[in-house]
Design an enzyme around this catalytic site. Sequence first.
Site, mmCIF file in Angstrom:
data_model
loop_
_atom_site.group_PDB
_atom_site.id
_atom_site.type_symbol
_atom_site.label_atom_id
_atom_site.label_comp_id
_atom_site.label_asym_id
_atom_site.label_seq_id
_atom_site.Cartn_x
_atom_site.Cartn_y
_atom_site.Cartn_z
ATOM 1 N N TYR A 1 -60.281 34.708 -47.038
ATOM 2 C CA TYR A 1 -60.308 34.267 -45.737
ATOM 3 C C TYR A 1 -61.563 33.223 -45.785
ATOM 4 C CZ TYR A 1 -63.281 38.599 -45.594
ATOM 5 O OH TYR A 1 -63.813 39.751 -45.970
ATOM 6 N N CYS B 1 -59.327 57.817 -33.125
ATOM 7 C CA CYS B 1 -58.078 58.634 -32.957
ATOM 8 C C CYS B 1 -58.134 59.801 -32.970
ATOM 9 C CB CYS B 1 -57.001 57.938 -33.860
ATOM 10 S SG CYS B 1 -57.644 57.930 -35.395
ATOM 11 N N PHE C 1 -64.876 98.479 -51.123
ATOM 12 C CA PHE C 1 -63.862 99.271 -51.969
ATOM 13 C C PHE C 1 -64.997 100.592 -52.440
ATOM 14 C CE2 PHE C 1 -61.512 95.377 -51.717
ATOM 15 C CZ PHE C 1 -60.557 95.870 -50.814
ATOM 16 N N VAL D 1 -68.785 101.004 -55.231
ATOM 17 C CA VAL D 1 -69.930 100.713 -55.672
ATOM 18 C C VAL D 1 -69.685 99.483 -56.910
ATOM 19 C CG1 VAL D 1 -71.890 101.065 -57.494
ATOM 20 C CG2 VAL D 1 -71.112 102.705 -55.573
ATOM 21 N N VAL D 2 -70.503 98.512 -56.686
ATOM 22 C CA VAL D 2 -70.226 97.164 -57.893
ATOM 23 C C VAL D 2 -71.674 97.452 -58.821
ATOM 24 C CG1 VAL D 2 -70.063 94.818 -57.952
ATOM 25 C CG2 VAL D 2 -69.219 95.940 -56.065
ATOM 26 N N THR E 1 -65.032 91.700 -63.622
ATOM 27 C CA THR E 1 -65.045 90.368 -63.118
ATOM 28 C C THR E 1 -66.086 89.680 -63.864
ATOM 29 O OG1 THR E 1 -66.392 90.331 -61.238
ATOM 30 C CG2 THR E 1 -64.058 90.766 -60.881
ATOM 31 N N GLU E 2 -66.245 88.356 -63.771
ATOM 32 C CA GLU E 2 -67.296 87.487 -64.127
ATOM 33 C C GLU E 2 -68.640 87.965 -63.328
ATOM 34 O OE1 GLU E 2 -68.446 82.509 -63.739
ATOM 35 O OE2 GLU E 2 -66.580 83.458 -62.920
ATOM 36 N N ASP F 1 -60.551 86.452 -45.975
ATOM 37 C CA ASP F 1 -61.988 87.157 -45.669
ATOM 38 C C ASP F 1 -62.885 86.136 -46.372
ATOM 39 O OD1 ASP F 1 -63.666 88.775 -44.556
ATOM 40 O OD2 ASP F 1 -63.353 90.428 -45.774
#
Length: 638
Positions: free
Chosen positions: A39, A133, A392, A394-395, A453-454, A500
Amino acid sequence: MSERNLEQLFIKRSQQKKKTSPLNYKERLFVLSDEKISYYDYDPEKGKKKSLKGSIELEKIKCVETVIPEDNSPPERLFPFQIIYDEGPLYVFSKSDDIRKLWIRKIRHVVRFNKDLMQKYHPRFWEDGVWRCCQQAVKQAMGCQVLETRNGGFANKSHRKSRKPLPPTPEEEKPSRPLPPQPPQPPPQQGPCPGSTVIAEYSYPPMAPQDLELRKDEEYTILEMSDANWWKARDKYGKEGYIPANYVTEATSGLEKFDWYCKNMNRSQAEHLMKTENKDGGFLVRDSSKAGKYTVSVFSKAGGETVGMCKHYNICTTSQGQFYLAQSHNFSSIPDLINYHQHNSAGLVSRLKHFVSNRVESAPSPFGLGYGVWEIDPTHLTFIKELGCGQFGVVKYGKWQGQHDVAIKMIKEGSMSEDDFIEEAKVMMKLRHQNLVQLYGVCTTQRPIYIVTEFLSNGCLLTYLRETLKGPTPIHLLEMCKDVTEGMAYLESQQFIHRDLAARNCLVAANGDIKVTDFGLSRYVLDDEYTSSAGTKFPVRWSPPEVLLYCKFSSKSDIWAYGVLMWEIYTLGKMPYERLNNSEIVDKVSTGLRLYRPQLANERVYSIMSTCWREKAEERPTFEELASNVQDLLYEMQ
């Protein structure tokens, strides 16, 4: 000289550089050729074009569509259309609808083989920092309206390698009925394939008998990739075995062999690392938040100050493909650029004196405890300390085989539908993403069962926000949100619903990465207080109206929860709706109450949160769209 296809005088709307930039409209002569749309300034008295004002290469165009006129538009601006390319929309106003249709049809025809053609567009203007919009506040946000014809009327074929003119298609020849759909083309192979050579980014000691040791920076040949996460490989000595796929890379950029290159590092992590090193002229090169781009991060103690500062410079490219930080110093490769700036500051806050790297320390978690390991022998686990107590049980933090860090959930009997979970865990083991906490395996031969788990050393995100994080920058907070969106976008792609999602169910790695955990576990809870929306343990504060009223979970209910999680991040861990009880929340949220804008969140961040809280689930974005919006905003902020 390219053959000219169309010329027309149009009114062009200026492109806003800032939210507060005033709009202006100027008449320009538009010329469509076989290569680009150009242009020009125009002299109406002489009827001649003057200087070139701008151009768009045709191969960069993603969509051409009409735009709904502005309210109370003057007659000369009643027929707008938009040309969307890499830098955003170009708005053009035609003198008539017929001329507009002609240009749209012609442009669609010549760009119909382009890659990355859009499926959605914005039918109204981008103005004053928002889309009129849909009110999204990110200019690169995905469109809110599906194009009526696929690809905006473009042909659905693979893109051309050449822009030589194609034989003209007579417009009068129209098939009497639609052609059958073309079979989908297989996506091009990306990444390594069997027979290719990869480089180890990290050392890997074998965890299982069939594993192969990896030595950092050595080359390996891929033999088999039947498992997406564990590849069979051969080292240079002829030894074969399985290696974790996320520990090796195909040297696509050529930067992997340089110690100053930190492939998976964001801005906040770079600043933390350089400030820890505390060396004037410390630097590293990292991936930019925009794919395919790179950033040089530099630490400087200008004037001998004890407290330094970090500067970040995007590596730019010229039209000839050369790289530069200072525009007058161009180089054919990034290593050449770094080598030059190691000896000359040339506009940088400091020359690059000392490379900073955490490549050895930041090895990712492998996808499991060795190839094929699923059922873990509990005698191989050593319990070290308690991390907390969850829904659930203890971790605990512990070691596997005395050397590998793991987290161990000890499932108290009666809290979980164990048989159903064990079956599902085999599926969950296959969910692999850098922003998801990796499930390593389970111990099911005794009670209580263990979920292994990790382990992430910085613990729960909620506690991290409330107690550990001090004086975060806006970019740091947005990077946290980005991590969660990318993990959730992966879950969404696997048709997996979290149910969750909240700050309490995210963990923080040693390098600051955020990872989502406990995805899908709420389905196996055997506690009426937790599984019923009338129960006091139910996550009411993170739930949308359709869950509160009908217990209707979907990926869109996860989107709502993500918006609340963003709010938690930007309030540094405040309780959502802190002054309301659960029953008040159900009543008020169902009738339109939403969380306020946190002080640390600007309007654009809050706009992203707000899109997650739309009353109708189908009007909420996807996680893929959210990830794109967050990443675009992050790139703009950098």
